[in-house]
Design a protein around this motif. Structure first.
Motif, PDB file in Angstrom:
ATOM      1  N   LEU A   1      58.331  63.982   4.356  1.00 56.10           N
ATOM      2  CA  LEU A   1      57.953  62.866   3.441  1.00 56.10           C
ATOM      3  C   LEU A   1      56.771  62.103   4.085  1.00 56.10           C
ATOM      4  O   LEU A   1      56.562  61.949   5.457  1.00 56.10           O
ATOM      5  N   ASP A   2      55.900  61.681   3.394  1.00 55.84           N
ATOM      6  CA  ASP A   2      54.855  60.828   3.745  1.00 55.84           C
ATOM      7  C   ASP A   2      55.327  59.493   3.871  1.00 55.84           C
ATOM      8  O   ASP A   2      56.408  59.188   3.453  1.00 55.84           O
ATOM      9  N   ASP A   3      54.530  58.399   4.304  1.00 60.60           N
ATOM     10  CA  ASP A   3      54.860  57.173   4.620  1.00 60.60           C
ATOM     11  C   ASP A   3      55.423  56.424   3.340  1.00 60.60           C
ATOM     12  O   ASP A   3      56.651  55.912   3.477  1.00 60.60           O
ATOM     13  N   ALA A   4      54.703  56.517   2.284  1.00 60.43           N
ATOM     14  CA  ALA A   4      54.949  55.909   0.974  1.00 60.43           C
ATOM     15  C   ALA A   4      56.131  56.422   0.524  1.00 60.43           C
ATOM     16  O   ALA A   4      57.243  55.591   0.106  1.00 60.43           O
ATOM     17  N   SER A   5      56.602  57.710   0.431  1.00 60.77           N
ATOM     18  CA  SER A   5      57.639  58.188  -0.085  1.00 60.77           C
ATOM     19  C   SER A   5      58.988  57.742   0.793  1.00 60.77           C
ATOM     20  O   SER A   5      59.975  57.627   0.437  1.00 60.77           O
ATOM     21  N   ARG A   6      58.647  58.165   2.117  1.00 56.00           N
ATOM     22  CA  ARG A   6      59.853  57.534   3.096  1.00 56.00           C
ATOM     23  C   ARG A   6      60.206  56.056   2.872  1.00 56.00           C
ATOM     24  O   ARG A   6      61.377  55.659   2.808  1.00 56.00           O
ATOM     25  N   ASP A   7      59.176  55.369   2.656  1.00 56.56           N
ATOM     26  CA  ASP A   7      59.374  53.975   2.381  1.00 56.56           C
ATOM     27  C   ASP A   7      60.374  53.714   1.187  1.00 56.56           C
ATOM     28  O   ASP A   7      61.336  52.837   1.013  1.00 56.56           O
ATOM     29  N   LEU A   8      60.123  54.367  -0.049  1.00 58.85           N
ATOM     30  CA  LEU A   8      60.826  54.309  -1.140  1.00 58.85           C
ATOM     31  C   LEU A   8      62.301  54.927  -0.838  1.00 58.85           C
ATOM     32  O   LEU A   8      63.312  54.212  -1.588  1.00 58.85           O
ATOM     33  N   VAL A   9      62.350  56.068  -0.147  1.00 56.14           N
ATOM     34  CA  VAL A   9      63.962  56.410   0.148  1.00 56.14           C
ATOM     35  C   VAL A   9      64.589  55.255   0.785  1.00 56.14           C
ATOM     36  O   VAL A   9      65.595  54.954   0.607  1.00 56.14           O
ATOM     37  N   GLU A  10      63.897  54.726   1.810  1.00 59.61           N
ATOM     38  CA  GLU A  10      64.763  53.687   2.308  1.00 59.61           C
ATOM     39  C   GLU A  10      64.923  52.567   1.678  1.00 59.61           C
ATOM     40  O   GLU A  10      66.047  51.800   1.985  1.00 59.61           O
ATOM     41  N   ARG A  11      64.295  52.111   1.033  1.00 64.08           N
ATOM     42  CA  ARG A  11      64.210  50.902   0.163  1.00 64.08           C
ATOM     43  C   ARG A  11      65.503  51.294  -0.985  1.00 64.08           C
ATOM     44  O   ARG A  11      66.313  50.477  -1.283  1.00 64.08           O
TER      45      ARG A  11
ATOM     46  N   VAL B   1      64.753  48.113  -7.581  1.00 65.85           N
ATOM     47  CA  VAL B   1      64.249  48.174  -6.030  1.00 65.85           C
ATOM     48  C   VAL B   1      62.964  47.630  -6.024  1.00 65.85           C
ATOM     49  O   VAL B   1      62.000  47.567  -6.891  1.00 65.85           O
ATOM     50  N   GLN B   2      62.613  46.529  -5.284  1.00 66.18           N
ATOM     51  CA  GLN B   2      61.449  45.666  -5.007  1.00 66.18           C
ATOM     52  C   GLN B   2      60.454  46.604  -4.146  1.00 66.18           C
ATOM     53  O   GLN B   2      61.051  46.986  -3.091  1.00 66.18           O
ATOM     54  N   LEU B   3      59.213  46.445  -4.672  1.00 63.97           N
ATOM     55  CA  LEU B   3      58.323  47.308  -3.582  1.00 63.97           C
ATOM     56  C   LEU B   3      57.121  46.547  -3.007  1.00 63.97           C
ATOM     57  O   LEU B   3      57.133  45.449  -3.581  1.00 63.97           O
ATOM     58  N   ASP B   4      56.564  46.977  -2.077  1.00 60.98           N
ATOM     59  CA  ASP B   4      55.511  46.077  -1.607  1.00 60.98           C
ATOM     60  C   ASP B   4      54.366  46.185  -2.385  1.00 60.98           C
ATOM     61  O   ASP B   4      53.421  45.124  -2.575  1.00 60.98           O
ATOM     62  N   GLY B   5      54.022  46.914  -3.200  1.00 68.55           N
ATOM     63  CA  GLY B   5      53.089  47.149  -3.998  1.00 68.55           C
ATOM     64  C   GLY B   5      53.044  48.072  -5.126  1.00 68.55           C
ATOM     65  O   GLY B   5      54.572  48.952  -5.234  1.00 68.55           O
ATOM     66  N   PRO B   6      52.302  48.759  -5.849  1.00 68.65           N
ATOM     67  CA  PRO B   6      52.315  49.912  -6.650  1.00 68.65           C
ATOM     68  C   PRO B   6      52.735  51.136  -5.990  1.00 68.65           C
ATOM     69  O   PRO B   6      52.284  51.573  -5.104  1.00 68.65           O
ATOM     70  N   ALA B   7      53.437  51.950  -6.736  1.00 69.29           N
ATOM     71  CA  ALA B   7      54.100  53.226  -6.207  1.00 69.29           C
ATOM     72  C   ALA B   7      53.574  54.326  -6.989  1.00 69.29           C
ATOM     73  O   ALA B   7      53.594  54.249  -8.149  1.00 69.29           O
ATOM     74  N   SER B   8      52.703  55.354  -6.450  1.00 67.59           N
ATOM     75  CA  SER B   8      52.208  56.518  -6.922  1.00 67.59           C
ATOM     76  C   SER B   8      53.216  57.454  -7.664  1.00 67.59           C
ATOM     77  O   SER B   8      54.671  57.346  -6.987  1.00 67.59           O
ATOM     78  N   SER B   9      53.036  58.018  -8.907  1.00 60.62           N
ATOM     79  CA  SER B   9      54.111  58.923  -9.074  1.00 60.62           C
ATOM     80  C   SER B   9      54.458  60.022  -8.424  1.00 60.62           C
ATOM     81  O   SER B   9      55.408  60.740  -8.337  1.00 60.62           O
ATOM     82  N   GLY B  10      53.433  60.649  -7.610  1.00 59.39           N
ATOM     83  CA  GLY B  10      53.802  61.612  -6.421  1.00 59.39           C
ATOM     84  C   GLY B  10      54.702  61.032  -5.477  1.00 59.39           C
ATOM     85  O   GLY B  10      55.557  61.820  -5.252  1.00 59.39           O
ATOM     86  N   SER B  11      54.489  59.942  -4.849  1.00 55.44           N
ATOM     87  CA  SER B  11      55.665  59.180  -3.843  1.00 55.44           C
ATOM     88  C   SER B  11      57.198  59.126  -4.691  1.00 55.44           C
ATOM     89  O   SER B  11      58.047  59.310  -4.083  1.00 55.44           O
ATOM     90  N   LEU B  12      56.996  58.889  -5.970  1.00 56.84           N
ATOM     91  CA  LEU B  12      58.302  58.485  -6.475  1.00 56.84           C
ATOM     92  C   LEU B  12      58.836  59.899  -6.786  1.00 56.84           C
ATOM     93  O   LEU B  12      60.360  60.166  -6.641  1.00 56.84           O
ATOM     94  N   ASP B  13      58.239  60.840  -7.233  1.00 58.35           N
ATOM     95  CA  ASP B  13      58.573  62.228  -7.408  1.00 58.35           C
ATOM     96  C   ASP B  13      59.400  62.936  -6.108  1.00 58.35           C
ATOM     97  O   ASP B  13      60.320  63.493  -5.905  1.00 58.35           O
TER      98      ASP B  13
END
Length: 351
Positions: A213-223, A168-180
């Motif tokens: 979900l916060d914005d970062a986690s929600r973005d990860l789910v959608e991606r 999965v390509q991301l816009d930038g670095p992802a925190s471990s909390g968002s990934l979890d």
């Protein structure tokens, strides 16, 4: 005008009709009265044979190309021949052994499907086709693993233990909390569901703002959902092998028809829809020429049979496509045997 059933023809007409059809299938050329009379076994003059040929033409069973004095079967004539006169030629022991050997190996299912398609092409002298089974396995777990440099690895684990990975390509670095958080959210909603079912539920919740979900986690789910949905849409629905066989010597005399057929084969979704119509068939299905709209212009026939797993569930369809002069008597049992052999191999394959 509808064609009469074969039982309404006289014995003489049936025999002459049979010889015209078999001669056309063998040579690809119209069969004339002189050739039929020269055989000697009919004990009829050319004039008598011409009279019968004319009668068969008036019934819509034969046609006379303007460039030839001979006759060839119409699509309706071929249908009557296949349904009521064809003498099935069962595969030889060598052909059976070849089919069983090439489809009995364990390994990725894609390899087995390619083998089946190539087998059908080799044995029929036409093009072999196999529909890829839909992959609707139930899912057990989902993980997102940080790969660094704006990428994450999405890992799907099925209830059967199968594992598939996608980047999965991301816009930038992802925190471990968002990934979890994204991982836990997806896993909690996909367990026991298919990917399509889980995706629909999650997209509905996200659109309605029903997640924590916060914005970062929600973005990860959608991606994550996007990359899996895109992957599913781009997977091939049909494997075709041996299209070059359609360019035989007889076909080169009608290159426009062959070009039309090759163009049709490029539209794999449409071809797959024809095979799909044979999914619930109890036996091998035969589509002859204009009986099917897609191949009406190219004058082609399709022979198709569903293949099943050991529980008897239909998982796909395979078949052969070629000119209407296919050797139906030989190809029909070949397609049926290949479908049964592939079905017996399903439990050895890695999906």
């Amino acid at each position: 005008m509808s064609s009469p059933p074969i039982t309404e023809l006289t014995e003489r007409a049936r025999e002459i009709f049979r010889r015209v059809v078999e001669g056309y299938i063998d040579s690809g050329q119209p069969i004339g009265s002189k050739a039929l009379a020269a055989d000697g076994t009919l004990n009829l003059s050319s004039a008598s044979i011409r009279s019968v040929l004319a009668d068969l033409e008036s019934l819509g069973l034969l046609a006379a190309p303007h460039t030839s004095a001979g006759r060839l079967p119409t699509d309706a004539g071929l249908r009557i021949f296949v349904d009521g006169m064809m003498r099935v030629a069962e595969p030889t022991s060598e052909e059976r052994a070849q089919i069983e050997a090439r489809l009995s190996e364990s390994g990725p299912i894609e390899h087995a499907l390619q083998q089946a398609s190539a087998l059908l092409s080799d044995l029929s002298g036409a093009a072999g086709m196999v529909m890829v089974p839909t992959r609707e396995q139930r899912l057990a777990q989902f993980n997102l693993v940080d790969l660094g440099q704006g990428r994450a690895l999405a890992v799907l684990v099925g209830e059967d233990g199968g594992v598939e990975n996608r980047v999965v390509q991301l816009d930038g670095p992802a925190s471990s909390g968002s990934l979890d958080r994204a991982t836990n959210y997806i896993t909690s909603r996909l367990s026991g569901r298919t990917l399509a079912e889980a995706s629909q539920a999650m997209r509905g919740e996200i659109a309605a703002g029903q997640t924590q979900l916060d914005d970062a986690s929600r973005d990860l789910v959608e991606r994550g959902l996007a990359v899996w949905s895109e992957d599913a849409n781009e997977r091939p629905v049909l494997i075709v092998r041996g299209a070059a066989n359609l360019l035989d010597e007889a076909a080169l005399g009608d290159i426009d028809r062959v070009r039309s057929l090759l163009d049709d084969l490029e539209d794999k979704q449409s071809v797959a829809s024809i095979l799909e119509s044979a999914r619930e068939a109890d036996a091998t299905r035969i589509f002859i020429g204009s009986e099917n709209r897609l191949f009406g212009l190219s004058g082609s026939s399709v022979i198709a049979s569903p293949y099943r797993d050991r529980e008897g569930r239909v998982v796909g369809v395979l078949g052969v496509i070629g000119p209407t002069r296919l050797n139906y008597a030989r190809v029909v049992p070949m397609v049926d045997l290949t479908a049964r052999s592939l079905g017996r191999s399903m439990d050895k394959l890695i999906v």
